[in-house]
Design an enzyme around this catalytic site. Structure first.
Site, PDB file in Angstrom:
ATOM      1  N   GLU A 187    -120.387  -8.301  37.994  1.00  0.00           N
ATOM      2  CA  GLU A 187    -119.057  -8.210  37.383  1.00  0.00           C
ATOM      3  C   GLU A 187    -119.077  -7.316  36.143  1.00  0.00           C
ATOM      4  O   GLU A 187    -118.145  -6.558  35.912  1.00  0.00           O
ATOM      5  CB  GLU A 187    -118.518  -9.603  37.032  1.00  0.00           C
ATOM      6  CG  GLU A 187    -118.062 -10.409  38.236  1.00  0.00           C
ATOM      7  CD  GLU A 187    -116.904  -9.773  39.005  1.00  0.00           C
ATOM      8  OE1 GLU A 187    -116.193  -8.915  38.442  1.00  0.00           O
ATOM      9  OE2 GLU A 187    -116.727 -10.106  40.192  1.00  0.00           O
ATOM     10  N   TYR A 237    -111.194 -11.867  32.168  1.00  0.00           N
ATOM     11  CA  TYR A 237    -111.341 -11.585  33.598  1.00  0.00           C
ATOM     12  C   TYR A 237    -112.741 -11.990  34.087  1.00  0.00           C
ATOM     13  O   TYR A 237    -112.882 -12.710  35.091  1.00  0.00           O
ATOM     14  CB  TYR A 237    -111.092 -10.094  33.914  1.00  0.00           C
ATOM     15  CG  TYR A 237    -111.689  -9.765  35.258  1.00  0.00           C
ATOM     16  CD1 TYR A 237    -111.050 -10.164  36.426  1.00  0.00           C
ATOM     17  CD2 TYR A 237    -112.940  -9.142  35.375  1.00  0.00           C
ATOM     18  CE1 TYR A 237    -111.624  -9.955  37.672  1.00  0.00           C
ATOM     19  CE2 TYR A 237    -113.525  -8.931  36.609  1.00  0.00           C
ATOM     20  CZ  TYR A 237    -112.858  -9.340  37.754  1.00  0.00           C
ATOM     21  OH  TYR A 237    -113.446  -9.154  38.970  1.00  0.00           O
ATOM     22  N   ASP A 246    -108.222  -8.621  38.786  1.00  0.00           N
ATOM     23  CA  ASP A 246    -108.774  -7.303  38.465  1.00  0.00           C
ATOM     24  C   ASP A 246    -107.778  -6.237  38.930  1.00  0.00           C
ATOM     25  O   ASP A 246    -106.652  -6.561  39.327  1.00  0.00           O
ATOM     26  CB  ASP A 246    -110.170  -7.127  39.089  1.00  0.00           C
ATOM     27  CG  ASP A 246    -110.119  -6.967  40.604  1.00  0.00           C
ATOM     28  OD1 ASP A 246    -109.025  -7.112  41.189  1.00  0.00           O
ATOM     29  OD2 ASP A 246    -111.176  -6.689  41.203  1.00  0.00           O
ATOM     30  N   CYS A 290    -104.836  -2.803  51.099  1.00  0.00           N
ATOM     31  CA  CYS A 290    -103.743  -2.489  50.171  1.00  0.00           C
ATOM     32  C   CYS A 290    -104.244  -1.470  49.148  1.00  0.00           C
ATOM     33  O   CYS A 290    -104.267  -1.712  47.943  1.00  0.00           O
ATOM     34  CB  CYS A 290    -103.240  -3.765  49.493  1.00  0.00           C
ATOM     35  SG  CYS A 290    -101.652  -3.551  48.683  1.00  0.00           S
ATOM     36  N   CYS A 350    -100.590  -1.204  55.875  1.00  0.00           N
ATOM     37  CA  CYS A 350     -99.748  -2.398  55.977  1.00  0.00           C
ATOM     38  C   CYS A 350     -99.761  -2.991  57.388  1.00  0.00           C
ATOM     39  O   CYS A 350     -99.635  -4.209  57.545  1.00  0.00           O
ATOM     40  CB  CYS A 350     -98.325  -2.069  55.544  1.00  0.00           C
ATOM     41  SG  CYS A 350     -98.233  -1.514  53.837  1.00  0.00           S
ATOM     42  N   CYS A 395    -102.339  -5.598  57.557  1.00  0.00           N
ATOM     43  CA  CYS A 395    -102.356  -6.551  56.443  1.00  0.00           C
ATOM     44  C   CYS A 395    -101.967  -7.957  56.916  1.00  0.00           C
ATOM     45  O   CYS A 395    -100.957  -8.131  57.617  1.00  0.00           O
ATOM     46  CB  CYS A 395    -101.377  -6.083  55.364  1.00  0.00           C
ATOM     47  SG  CYS A 395    -101.295  -7.212  53.970  1.00  0.00           S
TER      48      CYS A 395
HETATM   49 FE1  SF4 Z   1    -100.151  -4.216  50.448  1.00  0.00          FE
HETATM   50 FE2  SF4 Z   1    -100.037  -5.751  52.612  1.00  0.00          FE
HETATM   51 FE3  SF4 Z   1     -97.867  -5.375  51.142  1.00  0.00          FE
HETATM   52 FE4  SF4 Z   1     -98.815  -3.365  52.598  1.00  0.00          FE
HETATM   53  S1  SF4 Z   1     -98.014  -5.262  53.367  1.00  0.00           S
HETATM   54  S2  SF4 Z   1     -98.116  -3.264  50.497  1.00  0.00           S
HETATM   55  S3  SF4 Z   1    -101.027  -3.719  52.459  1.00  0.00           S
HETATM   56  S4  SF4 Z   1     -99.739  -6.405  50.480  1.00  0.00           S
END
Ligand code: SF4
Length: 348
Positions: free
Chosen positions: A49, A132, A150, A202, A209, A212
């Site tokens: 870290e 953090y 983070d 992301c 996406c 995701c």
């Molecule tokens: Fe990020 Fe998932 Fe939202 Fe796309 S859908 S902006 S990858 S959190």
């Protein structure tokens, strides 16, 4: 168009989706344990870290391997010579981290019987451990519930909740959302899951996406790259200075920088203070301009002119120097700035 606001009852579902994603896709990193396995060594979590602050995972892996081979335990690191640790850290930048690393290892070894504290408060009392890092160690190494934010997490949360406030003012809002998602159990896995999501799916540009796990819950997905919103950047101040390459008998003069201040305690080429003053060379002679290097520090951009003097014999200087063989300069542990200057000087 989805609701702009995520419903409270949705939050645990989002958490579970992210944990399930992590169980199946966790990145394998040298300082980690697989999800559901035994907890990782607190020394490894702490070391990684600290190294990861302002540095990429790819860059940290080699340094982490070197440190843990050379100093397998916190006690081994605590007993290391300062100069050896500073040299091993060379190239990672932000050298105050290396000085704090040693101070922390010594405090844990000598004052705490070699055991890192488990709580965020206990960890924050140690040198170089901020909010953090304390949260990350407490959650990941000790399984305590802590809210870990983070840069990667910040981006995922800002998108997931379409946080309109600009950074850095948005930090408390982002922390609040991360707090609302962080589970009581598996807080460490959840933090690492969010870090992985930010690092692999992301991403800052062109987030994936379609892959995701929380795409259908994400409030910022349609304009993902607009988040996190950032305040306009101020240009960095410019500074200038000179560095002295004094070469004789295939050796070059190196100094040890003062313990406190920028690049403190590091081996370096002699140089001025970089505040733009007109400085005289450290000895008289036929100085040649060998070239220029630029380097960007956190708070300013530096342009250094490299002045070279090649002499038949090693002179006596008014400050302490170490005459270092030029063909072994890569072993001197010079910070990146001085490595760049040395490379230019060697070509000049
Ligand atoms: Fe990020 Fe998932 Fe939202 Fe796309 S859908 S902006 S990858 S959190």
């Amino acid at each position: 168009m989805p609701d702009r606001i995520m419903r409270v009852e949705t939050l645990p579902l989002v958490t579970n989706k992210i944990l399930a994603y992590y169980d199946a896709n966790a990145r394998i990193l040298p300082w980690r344990s697989p999800p559901g396995g035994t907890r990782p060594d607190p020394y490894h979590v702490w070391l990684s870290e600290v190294m990861l602050q302002q540095t990429t995972v790819a860059a940290v892996k080699a340094y982490f391997a070197t440190f843990t081979q050379r100093w397998p335990t916190c006690a081994d690191l605590a007993h290391a010579e300062d100069a050896d640790v500073m040299a091993a850290w060379a190239g990672l930048g932000y050298y105050a981290r290396a000085r704090n690393l040693l101070a922390c290892a010594r405090q844990v070894t000598q004052g705490l019987g070699g055991q890192f504290p488990e709580t965020e408060d206990g960890l924050r009392a140690l040198p170089g451990i901020g909010p953090y890092t304390a949260a990350a160690i407490s959650a990941i190494a000790f399984g305590r519930r802590a809210v870990v934010v983070d840069g990667n997490v910040e981006r995922v949360i800002a998108r997931l909740f379409a946080v309109k406030t600009a950074l850095p003012a948005a930090k408390s809002e982002i922390y609040g959302w991360m707090d609302s998602l962080t589970p009581q159990d598996r807080a460490g896995d959840f933090a690492q899951a969010m870090m992985d999501l930010g690092a692999t799916i992301c991403t800052p540009k062109k987030p994936l996406c379609d892959l995701c796990p929380v795409a259908e819950d994400c409030r910022g997905r349609a304009e993902a790259e607009a988040f996190p919103v950032k305040a306009a950047k101020q240009p960095k101040p410019e500074r200038q200075g000179r560095v002295w390459w004094i070469e004789a008998e295939d050796h070059v003069a190196l100094i040890r920088r003062p313990a406190k201040g920028l690049l403190g305690g590091m081996r370096a080429l002699p140089s001025c203070d970089w505040v733009g003053e007109e400085v005289l060379p450290p000895l008289a002679g036929d100085w040649q301009a060998l070239g220029v290097v630029t380097h960007v520090f956190t708070h300013f951009r530096l342009t250094l002119q490299i002045m070279g003097l090649r002499l038949p014999k090693q002179p006596t200087l008014v400050f302490d120097v170490q005459w270092w063989p030029i063909d072994r300069l890569h072993e001197a542990g010079l910070p990146t700035l001085f490595n760049k200057a040395a490379m230019v000087a060697c070509q000049g």
